[in-house]
Motif scaffolding. Structure first.
Motif, mmCIF file in Angstrom:
data_model
loop_
_atom_site.group_PDB
_atom_site.id
_atom_site.type_symbol
_atom_site.label_atom_id
_atom_site.label_comp_id
_atom_site.label_asym_id
_atom_site.label_seq_id
_atom_site.Cartn_x
_atom_site.Cartn_y
_atom_site.Cartn_z
ATOM 1 N N ASN A 82 0.819 -1.217 0.000
ATOM 2 C CA ASN A 82 0.000 0.000 0.000
ATOM 3 C C ASN A 82 0.856 1.272 0.000
ATOM 4 O O ASN A 82 0.609 2.220 0.752
ATOM 5 N N PHE A 83 1.856 1.269 -0.865
ATOM 6 C CA PHE A 83 2.745 2.421 -1.002
ATOM 7 C C PHE A 83 2.003 3.592 -1.633
ATOM 8 O O PHE A 83 1.066 3.413 -2.417
ATOM 9 N N GLU A 84 2.417 4.793 -1.272
ATOM 10 C CA GLU A 84 1.854 5.994 -1.881
ATOM 11 C C GLU A 84 2.522 6.300 -3.212
ATOM 12 O O GLU A 84 1.901 6.847 -4.117
ATOM 13 N N SER A 85 3.802 5.945 -3.333
ATOM 14 C CA SER A 85 4.564 6.231 -4.535
ATOM 15 C C SER A 85 5.157 4.939 -5.074
ATOM 16 O O SER A 85 5.916 4.255 -4.385
ATOM 17 N N TYR A 86 4.821 4.606 -6.317
ATOM 18 C CA TYR A 86 5.379 3.416 -6.941
ATOM 19 C C TYR A 86 6.895 3.542 -7.058
ATOM 20 O O TYR A 86 7.629 2.570 -6.859
ATOM 21 N N ALA A 87 7.377 4.738 -7.345
ATOM 22 C CA ALA A 87 8.815 4.963 -7.471
ATOM 23 C C ALA A 87 9.533 4.663 -6.159
ATOM 24 O O ALA A 87 10.663 4.169 -6.163
ATOM 25 N N ASP A 88 8.882 4.942 -5.034
ATOM 26 C CA ASP A 88 9.483 4.670 -3.731
ATOM 27 C C ASP A 88 9.630 3.169 -3.513
ATOM 28 O O ASP A 88 10.624 2.702 -2.948
ATOM 29 N N ALA A 89 8.648 2.397 -3.954
ATOM 30 C CA ALA A 89 8.736 0.942 -3.836
ATOM 31 C C ALA A 89 9.889 0.401 -4.669
ATOM 32 O O ALA A 89 10.655 -0.461 -4.210
ATOM 33 N N ILE A 90 10.045 0.898 -5.885
ATOM 34 C CA ILE A 90 11.140 0.453 -6.745
ATOM 35 C C ILE A 90 12.489 0.861 -6.155
ATOM 36 O O ILE A 90 13.468 0.104 -6.223
ATOM 37 N N ASP A 91 12.546 2.032 -5.549
ATOM 38 C CA ASP A 91 13.783 2.471 -4.901
ATOM 39 C C ASP A 91 14.168 1.516 -3.776
ATOM 40 O O ASP A 91 15.354 1.210 -3.585
ATOM 41 N N GLN A 92 13.190 1.038 -3.021
ATOM 42 C CA GLN A 92 13.477 0.070 -1.964
ATOM 43 C C GLN A 92 14.049 -1.219 -2.552
ATOM 44 O O GLN A 92 15.008 -1.787 -2.025
ATOM 45 N N HIS A 93 13.481 -1.680 -3.658
ATOM 46 C CA HIS A 93 13.992 -2.891 -4.299
ATOM 47 C C HIS A 93 15.431 -2.694 -4.785
ATOM 48 O O HIS A 93 16.266 -3.596 -4.675
ATOM 49 N N HIS A 94 15.711 -1.509 -5.321
ATOM 50 C CA HIS A 94 17.076 -1.210 -5.751
ATOM 51 C C HIS A 94 18.038 -1.281 -4.559
ATOM 52 O O HIS A 94 19.159 -1.808 -4.686
ATOM 53 N N SER A 95 17.600 -0.782 -3.417
ATOM 54 C CA SER A 95 18.451 -0.820 -2.222
ATOM 55 C C SER A 95 18.786 -2.260 -1.845
ATOM 56 O O SER A 95 19.931 -2.577 -1.490
ATOM 57 N N ALA A 96 17.790 -3.135 -1.910
ATOM 58 C CA ALA A 96 18.018 -4.543 -1.579
ATOM 59 C C ALA A 96 19.026 -5.174 -2.541
ATOM 60 O O ALA A 96 19.921 -5.924 -2.124
#
Length: 247
Positions: A82-96
């Motif tokens: 339930n993220f507000e920003s799709y880009a924020d979710a992708i950024d988290q995946h990049h961090s992993a």
């Protein structure tokens, strides 16, 4: 671009990196990985072991919006619900993916597959299989079968997988999962449950020379967005939402 929170009752993005060999799952390596993830995302405060060799770091689930990450013997996962920003979710995946090679000794050669999943849940009380038929229709070849007198749907879960390259190493699957059982149909006692739509982009095998896990994620991200915005949102998610609202 669609607003993802508006497309369903719940939505989420999950990244999974599967490896051929077991990860360096020592105490120090796992703790280093989760500590670095927590530094970037302080809301992930809960750390626990599951089945002794699976380790999970996650945020509080109370408000329905949270992040999580997991390390298993042959898999690293990252999720955002339930993220507000799709880009924020992708950024988290990049961090992993940036942390995994250094912290867990993952090599691009060691990649079995990378999956990027976008999920959409609709809460509905009733026959999910009938709902899918009403909202999306059936393949014409099955219409007469479904129209037989005295019959009812007990399973109707369309799914399709397409190859995105000539080698079939990059694929995308669109699938629907219903949660209505024959018991519910037989008794008419339908529970409020979630009907799920999944869009999964997957890349199989070792990465090409010079390519990083981040590069692979960017490719899968582009595929997912295109499939969702051009096809799944207007042709699957919106019809389901309209049919539920009318029912």
């Amino acid at each position: 671009m669609f607003s993802y929170p508006s497309l369903a009752d719940d939505h989420y993005s999950t990244l999974t990196l599967s490896t051929e060999m077991e990860l360096a799952g020592t105490r120090d390596s796992v703790l280093f990985y989760v500590e670095q993830m927590q530094k970037k995302y302080p809301d992930m405060r809960n750390f626990y072991a599951r089945n002794k060799r699976d380790f999970v770091l996650e945020g509080d689930k109370d408000n329905g919006q949270y992040r999580w990450s997991a390390v298993e013997p042959r898999r690293v996962s990252s999720g955002c619900v339930n993220f507000e920003s799709y880009a924020d979710a992708i950024d988290q995946h990049h961090s992993a993916l940036e942390l995994a090679p250094h912290a867990l000794s993952v090599s691009p050669l060691d990649c079995e597959a990378i999956d990027l999943l976008a999920g959409f849940d609709f809460t509905y009380r009733g026959n999910h299989n009938e709902l899918v038929n009403e909202a999306l229709g059936l393949c014409p070849a099955f219409e007469r079968l479904a129209a037989m007198p005295g019959t009812s749907f007990i399973n109707n879960e369309p799914n399709i997988t397409i190859a995105m390259d000539d080698d079939c190493r990059v694929q995308c699957r669109v699938s629907i999962e219903t949660r209505t059982s024959p018991y519910h149909v037989r008794t008419g006692e339908f529970q409020e449950d979630q009907l799920s739509v999944y869009v999964t982009a997957r890349r199989y095998g070792s990465l090409d020379p010079g390519k990083t896990f981040g590069d692979a994620l960017d490719e899968l991200d582009r595929i997912c967005r295109e499939i969702i915005e051009d096809h799944v949102a207007p042709s699957v998610l919106e019809p389901l939402a309209r049919t539920i609202a009318m029912g």
